[in-house]
Design an enzyme around this catalytic site. Structure first.
Site, short mmCIF file in Angstrom:
data_model
loop_
_atom_site.label_atom_id
_atom_site.label_comp_id
_atom_site.label_asym_id
_atom_site.label_seq_id
_atom_site.Cartn_x
_atom_site.Cartn_y
_atom_site.Cartn_z
N HIS A 1 1.04 -1.35 -0.03
CA HIS A 1 -0.04 -0.06 -0.07
C HIS A 1 0.82 1.23 -0.08
O HIS A 1 2.02 1.22 0.43
CB HIS A 1 -0.88 0.13 1.48
CG HIS A 1 -1.93 -0.94 1.10
ND1 HIS A 1 -2.08 -2.36 1.31
CD2 HIS A 1 -3.47 -0.74 0.63
CE1 HIS A 1 -3.08 -2.87 1.15
NE2 HIS A 1 -3.97 -1.87 0.61
N LYS B 1 -0.40 4.86 4.77
CA LYS B 1 -1.26 3.86 5.31
C LYS B 1 -0.97 3.45 6.76
O LYS B 1 0.24 3.66 7.14
CB LYS B 1 -1.46 2.48 4.47
CG LYS B 1 -2.43 1.57 5.13
CD LYS B 1 -2.64 0.44 4.08
CE LYS B 1 -3.79 -0.35 4.87
NZ LYS B 1 -5.03 -0.07 5.00
#
Ligand code: NAD
Length: 273
Positions: free
Chosen positions: A162, A166
């Site tokens: 990600h 995040k």
């Protein structure tokens, strides 16, 4: 709840309409035949109160204003909720009382919110999905199938990547993927290894690695590796656009309005039971 006849338009309310997902859902409803937006709700003290939700979402005026609560005169079939646990909990009571189906995409639901959704599901159809992507739903299905078919001789490892902003790791989706693999192997979450360093020794059969990579603007990549003697199977999903979550939620909303009361998830929408 009033069930729409086959060609009737699904009348939807978006809860959390001013948020990132709420606005994406408004755009998706606007672009999707067979569904129309009749209401938009967001927090009472929010900056979006009274604004036209179409303007907010960038699709031009829709003559639906953001309001603080569920208006009694709204004849809606379904409410799509992407908010926060406490807001979801309150809305579960309201929707059930009004006979309106629920599609809940909110993550991090507290036990009390889950209990409220369970109660609502006795009265109306309720779908709860922490990931409304159709592709991830299929990935989880294939992960279960592949793990079961290959059997215990294949080591399962999950890799996710990600963007660098995040907050949590591993991702909720990676953990849900792990749950499917663990269930197919007869294991529980205590078998998850989120990292290995030093001298962890030989890998046991009773562990599943779940490893998180972070960098750039990656929306979300998930891979399940099933490694056996002389071969490995890899199943990968890559998200390239956040609107995929909105498309899945709107598809779920159109599906759920003709279901009986009960608790559903995205697998039901795709007929993967
Ligand atoms: P966001 O912060 O941009 O939007 C949340 C919205 O909810 C805001 O407009 C906020 O004002 C509203 N809200 C908060 N408290 C409220 C209350 N008490 N009453 C009414 N409205 C309230 O967040 P987001 O990125 O849109 O995500 C929303 C939720 O959806 C999060 O839980 C997120 O994890 C989840 N999410 C799920 C999926 C999925 O596939 N299911 C995908 C993305 C995000």
């Amino acid at each position: 709840m009033s069930e729409p006849a086959p060609r009737e338009i699904t009348r939807a309310i978006v809860h959390g309409a001013g948020g990132r997902m709420g606005r994406a859902i408004v755009r998706t409803i606007h672009d999707t035949p067979g569904i129309t937006l009749v209401g938009a709700i967001d927090r009472e003290d929010g900056t979006t109160q009274g604004l036209d939700v179409g303007e907010l979402a960038g699709v031009g005026p829709l003559r639906v204003s953001v309001e603080p609560s569920f208006r009694d005169d709204l004849e809606a079939h379904v409410l799509i909720d992407f908010t926060r646990s406490e807001a979801t909990e309150r809305m579960a009571h309201r929707a059930a009382a009004r006979g309106v189906a629920l599609v809940v995409g909110t993550t991090g639901l507290e036990a009390s919110a889950r209990a409220a959704l369970d109660r609502a599901a006795k009265v109306v159809p309720v779908l709860v999905a922490a990931n409304t992507s159709v592709g991830v739903t299929v990935l989880a299905y294939l992960a279960e199938l592949a793990t079961t078919l290959l059997g215990p001789g294949y080591d399962a490892e999950i890799i996710e990547m990600h963007h660098n902003q995040k907050a949590d790791a591993p991702s909720g989706t990676a953990l849900r993927l792990a749950d499917v693999v663990l269930a197919a192997k007869g294991l529980d979450r205590s078998a998850i290894r989120t990292g290995r360093e030093g001298k962890p020794g030989s890998r046991t059969r009773d562990e599943v690695g779940v490893l998180a990579l972070r960098g750039g603007d990656v929306i979300g990549d998930h891979t399940l590796v099933l490694a056996g003697a002389g071969e490995r199977v890899e199943l990968t999903h890559k998200a390239t656009d956040r609107s995929l979550f909105a498309r899945g939620a709107v598809r779920a909303a159109q599906w759920i309005v003709s279901r009986p009361a009960g608790l559903y998830d995205m697998r039901d929408v795709l007929g993967l039971r």
